[in-house]
Design an enzyme around this catalytic site. Structure first.
Site, mmCIF file in Angstrom:
data_model
loop_
_atom_site.group_PDB
_atom_site.id
_atom_site.type_symbol
_atom_site.label_atom_id
_atom_site.label_comp_id
_atom_site.label_asym_id
_atom_site.label_seq_id
_atom_site.Cartn_x
_atom_site.Cartn_y
_atom_site.Cartn_z
ATOM 1 N N ASP A 24 0.950 -1.011 0.018
ATOM 2 C CA ASP A 24 -0.023 -0.029 0.001
ATOM 3 C C ASP A 24 0.923 1.083 -0.072
ATOM 4 O O ASP A 24 2.161 1.166 -0.177
ATOM 5 C CB ASP A 24 -1.177 0.015 1.263
ATOM 6 N N HIS A 74 1.335 -9.196 -3.501
ATOM 7 C CA HIS A 74 0.432 -7.860 -3.392
ATOM 8 C C HIS A 74 1.113 -6.769 -3.147
ATOM 9 O O HIS A 74 1.842 -6.319 -2.491
ATOM 10 C CB HIS A 74 -0.201 -8.300 -2.152
ATOM 11 N N ASP A 114 0.633 -17.958 -4.523
ATOM 12 C CA ASP A 114 1.248 -16.651 -5.212
ATOM 13 C C ASP A 114 0.409 -16.257 -6.231
ATOM 14 O O ASP A 114 0.327 -16.171 -7.322
ATOM 15 C CB ASP A 114 2.629 -17.498 -6.095
ATOM 16 N N GLU A 136 2.041 -10.597 0.667
ATOM 17 C CA GLU A 136 2.599 -9.407 0.509
ATOM 18 C C GLU A 136 3.756 -9.030 0.802
ATOM 19 O O GLU A 136 4.742 -10.085 0.986
ATOM 20 C CB GLU A 136 1.645 -8.330 1.545
#
Length: 859
Positions: free
Chosen positions: A437, A769, A818, A827
């Protein structure tokens, strides 16, 4: 954002056993649902999931059901006499074309017990979970939430093309009467809909159809979704279960893309796919139920036999759920490329034996931090390839700014969160994005920066710091006469310094806990395209002590390199210490909308760590006195939490960092105290080394009572650091070998035959991620560069994707997939890549023979 779901017993007081040291719920997410925290509170950084409105909290998903049981409440499925009746037409009068067979959906029901790529999504207070029953994909709703999209299921991974006509068909029914909205549209803001239909569901199966022609531009990331929460449920109260089957999204013009090459079958004979150091032990693991030894051969490239022997049966391995054998081919020391092991018809992936197998990785792992930088353009030649270049993220938008189309206001003048008690703005540019993020967190940044600076301090002591000297890394600051590793670490330290409350303001000297977006953003977005406003979150004692510790570390490293910066660090560190002493219990909140909480209810370990760093730097009695009175003095924990997770350090348990500094950095403690610190490191290392022979895949880690934790690979790597430090102080080769065993697991000697590092091995990590490295979600974005480590197997299975993948009941080391959507297992994070870089550098040092601390003794 990265989290772990285990903590020391002292942290069980978080919200009645709901939150752990990573700020999140206990295993499974039922606890998270009870706390109404949203899955953001138990997740890293999932994509936005609120079609039809601005994204709210991240999906809140209860724990997946056991592999053989339907979830609680699903028994009502069989209660209705007409539940299994033939479907009737629910779309009377709708003239839909006959299906052509050109299907966009990759799963039309619940075949095989899996429902991927369909996933559930719940937005707090909405809650529930998906499961397969009688070949149908069902969703149990235990809290319908406030909005229709608070309870939904969806299928992504599809392209809706302009001018094409689409036919829709699906069967649905519900255990209680509800309305449901079906829609095909955008998967992220502004959530434009290309087709929608609202239908009434009863217990009787109904078949619904629809048709539409796409009039908008092509959408390569569209979704087919069903909303059955909030007002769509009307007066119906949960629990209720909605089931689907025979689902189709048909396009006569759809040309199926060339099928991607299927992943090669997981090999039964697993090795470190990168390679082994010539002078260290070399072991592989074979999956076999044989009770007797089996013959193995080591083959050179071309097939010549280099060595042979017999396997050693190890029996049932609890972490993998497999019967395994161990193969020891340590006698082979001759360097070579593309060796393979063979047992009967089973052949391993190829691997090298060479002294330089970690030479490139130690730089690639550090290069990831440049890629994660905020506030500067990621540019050539430093980016490593044009695909990874991007404009500066989170800079202010000005008329002369090269990023004129950036929708966000940047990090130059960030305001405080509303009603948080401050009325100023801060320039908090710089730093590293924490994970997948765009949040930046002082707490997690603290341990990541410390690890990088500790790597430098250790290398300096061992005579290997030149490997990370000026010009050794591919970063813009090379050739500035400062070691490159310090240039990179300074990026984060500089950000942390900016997070300190200015003089003259309330709580001056304290440090803001974090900065991140108001809401979660979707996958497939550059940081300069982030549309969300950003806020400074309130100060916390933990964040303040993280700055005190890392700034004190900075103050002793930089005096001869940049005295002005060193002085700034020391001033900030001592100011932070004084502020924390005056505010010893300002704890971070648990809100996790738009970012993770990183909350910590016990900061005694942070106080100890900060005092240790300040004392090592200043030799002042005030810090020594505090150290000697701390319950953590001269101690290194070996277990994190009641769950019995074997580790010494995480972002929420940092006392070991203080003891490591006291043991390794010259300071004013008596020699006996320093020896005690070294003994504590050795004792912890011994406990981890002892695990190696107990594990079928020979990893210095084992499951806790509830399996593997969030970010399990980082636990392996941090344990390896502790073991390596014991090798430094003792010279005992057994510790060096155990460090290598940990990396062998990370790089492929595991039951999934998976290298958890991008760009390394025959089966490398491919889809972590991440918002920008989002090629799997949107082909316009790049895949991840080499050197990124995944969080790895996680028995909690918190995200909808892993639940849909049918992993319920998985053995701890097999709780992984994955996929970019699998944020609870896949992540990346700065506090995970930092120990990867540390350990890779350590092993490269051992391979090259550099370093005064080279291990002695029998190998």
């Amino acid at each position: 954002m990265t989290y772990r779901l285990f903590a020391p017993a002292r942290r069980l007081v978080r919200v009645p056993s709901l939150f752990r040291a990573h700020g999140f719920a206990v295993y499974g997410l039922a606890a998270c649902g009870l706390a109404a925290c949203g899955l953001a509170a138990c997740a890293s950084s999932p994509p936005a999931s609120t079609p039809g409105a601005a994204p709210a909290a991240v999906p809140n998903v209860p724990p997946p059901p056991a592999a053989t049981d339907a979830p609680p409440g699903s028994g009502v499925v069989a209660a209705s006499a007409d539940w299994n009746a033939p479907p009737t037409n629910g779309s009377a009068g709708v003239d839909a074309p006959k299906l052509s067979g050109n299907e966009l959906l990759n799963n039309g029901g619940g075949g095989g017990g899996k429902y991927i790529p369909w996933t559930t999504s719940f937005t707090a207070p909405g809650a529930g979970n998906g499961f397969v029953k009688d070949g149908q994909f069902c969703v149990l709703v235990t809290n319908k939430g406030k909005d229709p999209w608070d309870a939904q299921m969806r299928h992504r991974e599809m392209i809706i093309q302009k001018g094409h006509t689409y036919s829709i068909k699906y069967m649905a029914h519900s255990t209680k009467p509800i309305q449901m909205k079906a829609k095909v549209g955008m998967s992220g803001p502004p959530y434009k809909e290309y087709w929608t239909d609202t239908v009434d569901l009863t217990t009787h199966p109904q078949t619904f159809v629809g048709v539409f022609t796409m009039e908008e531009d092509e959408d390569p990331t569209a979704e087919f979704a069903f909303h059955f929460g909030g007002p769509n449920a009307g007066d119906t109260q949960p629990p209720y279960t909605v089931c689907f089957d025979d689902m189709h999204l048909d396009d006569p013009k759809f040309a199926k893309p060339k099928a991607e090459a299927a992943d090669a079958p997981i090999r039964a004979l697993t090795v470190n796919q990168v390679g082994y150091l010539p002078a260290l032990p070399k072991l592989a693991t074979l999956k076999s139920a044989s009770k007797t030894p089996l013959k193995w051969e080591l083959l050179k490239k071309g097939g010549a036999v280099a060595a042979s022997g017999e396997t050693k049966p190890a029996g049932k391995d609890a972490a993998s759920g497999e019967d395994v054998h161990v193969i020891d081919f340590s006698s082979v020391t001759a360097p070579g490329k593309d060796y393979t092991l063979k047992v009967g018809s089973d052949v391993s992936d190829p691997f090298d034996i060479a002294p330089d197998v970690y030479k490139k990785m130690k730089y690639d792992a550090l290069a990831v931090f440049y890629q994660q930088r905020s506030g500067i353009a990621i540019a050539l030649p430093y980016a490593g390839g044009k695909q990874w270049t991007r404009p500066a993220g989170h800079v202010n938008v000005k008329a002369n700014d090269p990023v004129k189309d950036s929708p966000n206001t940047g990090d130059k003048t960030v305001p405080c969160l509303k009603d948080s008690g401050c009325d100023y703005t801060l320039d908090v540019t710089s730093g590293w994005y924490d994970a997948g993020d765009h949040g930046k967190y002082v707490v997690n940044g603290g341990i990541a920066a410390w690890t990088m600076l500790n790597q430098y301090e250790r290398a300096l002591a061992k005579g290997t710091a030149g490997d990370f000297g000026d010009g050794k890394m591919n970063i813009p600051e090379k050739k500035n006469k400062i070691p490159d590793i310090l240039d990179e670490a300074r990026v984060e330290v500089d950000f942390m310094l900016k997070m300190q409350v200015p003089d003259g303001k309330p709580k001056a000297g304290m440090v803001h806990h974090k900065i991140h977006d108001k809401e979660w953003t979707a996958l497939g977005i550059r940081p300069d395209q982030d549309p969300q406003p950003r806020f400074l979150w309130p100060t916390s004692t933990a964040a303040t002590l993280n700055l005190a510790a890392t700034a004190a570390q900075c103050a002793r490293i930089w005096p001869k390199l940049d005295k002005k910066f060193a002085d700034r660090c020391l001033t900030a560190a001592e100011k932070a210490w004084a502020a924390a002493v005056a505010n010893p219990a300002v704890l971070a909140g648990t809100s996790a909308v738009g970012g993770g909480p990183y909350d910590d209810k016990d900061v005694s370990d942070e106080f100890y760590w900060a005092a240790a760093e300040l004392y090592a730097t200043t030799k002042k009695d005030v810090y020594k006195t505090f150290l000697e009175k701390s319950p953590h003095f001269k101690k290194v924990p070996v277990v994190d939490g009641d769950d019995g997770i074997p580790t010494s350090m995480t972002w929420g348990m940092v006392q070991a960092l203080g003891t490591i500094t006291l043991a390794t950095v010259p300071n004013g403690l008596p020699p006996t105290d320093i020896d005690d610190c070294k003994a504590a490191i050795k004792a912890a290392a011994d406990s981890f080394v002892a695990l190696v022979d107990q594990q079928g895949y020979r990893v210095p880690f084992k499951p806790g009572k509830k399996g593997f934790p969030w970010g399990s690979n980082s636990f392996v790597l941090n344990n390896a650091i502790v073991i390596a430090l014991a090798a430094d102080s003792t010279g005992d080769a057994k510790y060096v070998s155990a460090v290598a065993e940990g990396m062998n697991y990370i790089l492929g000697r595991n039951p999934l035959d998976k290298s958890y590092v991008t760009g390394y091995g025959e089966r490398p990590l491919q889809n972590p991620h991440h918002r920008f490295w989002a090629h799997q979600a949107n082909a316009k974005f790049p895949s991840a560069p080499a050197g990124v480590v995944s969080g790895g197997p996680n028995s909690g299975l918190q995200d909808p994707y892993v639940q849909a993948a049918g992993l319920a009941g998985c053995a701890p080391q097999k709780c992984f997939v994955d996929n970019i959507e699998a944020w609870s297992v896949n992540e990346m994070a700065i506090n995970w890549n930092a120990p990867l870089a540390w350990v890779a550098a350590y092993l490269d040092e051992k391979g090259s023979g550099k370093g005064a601390g080279k291990a002695k003794g029998k190998k």
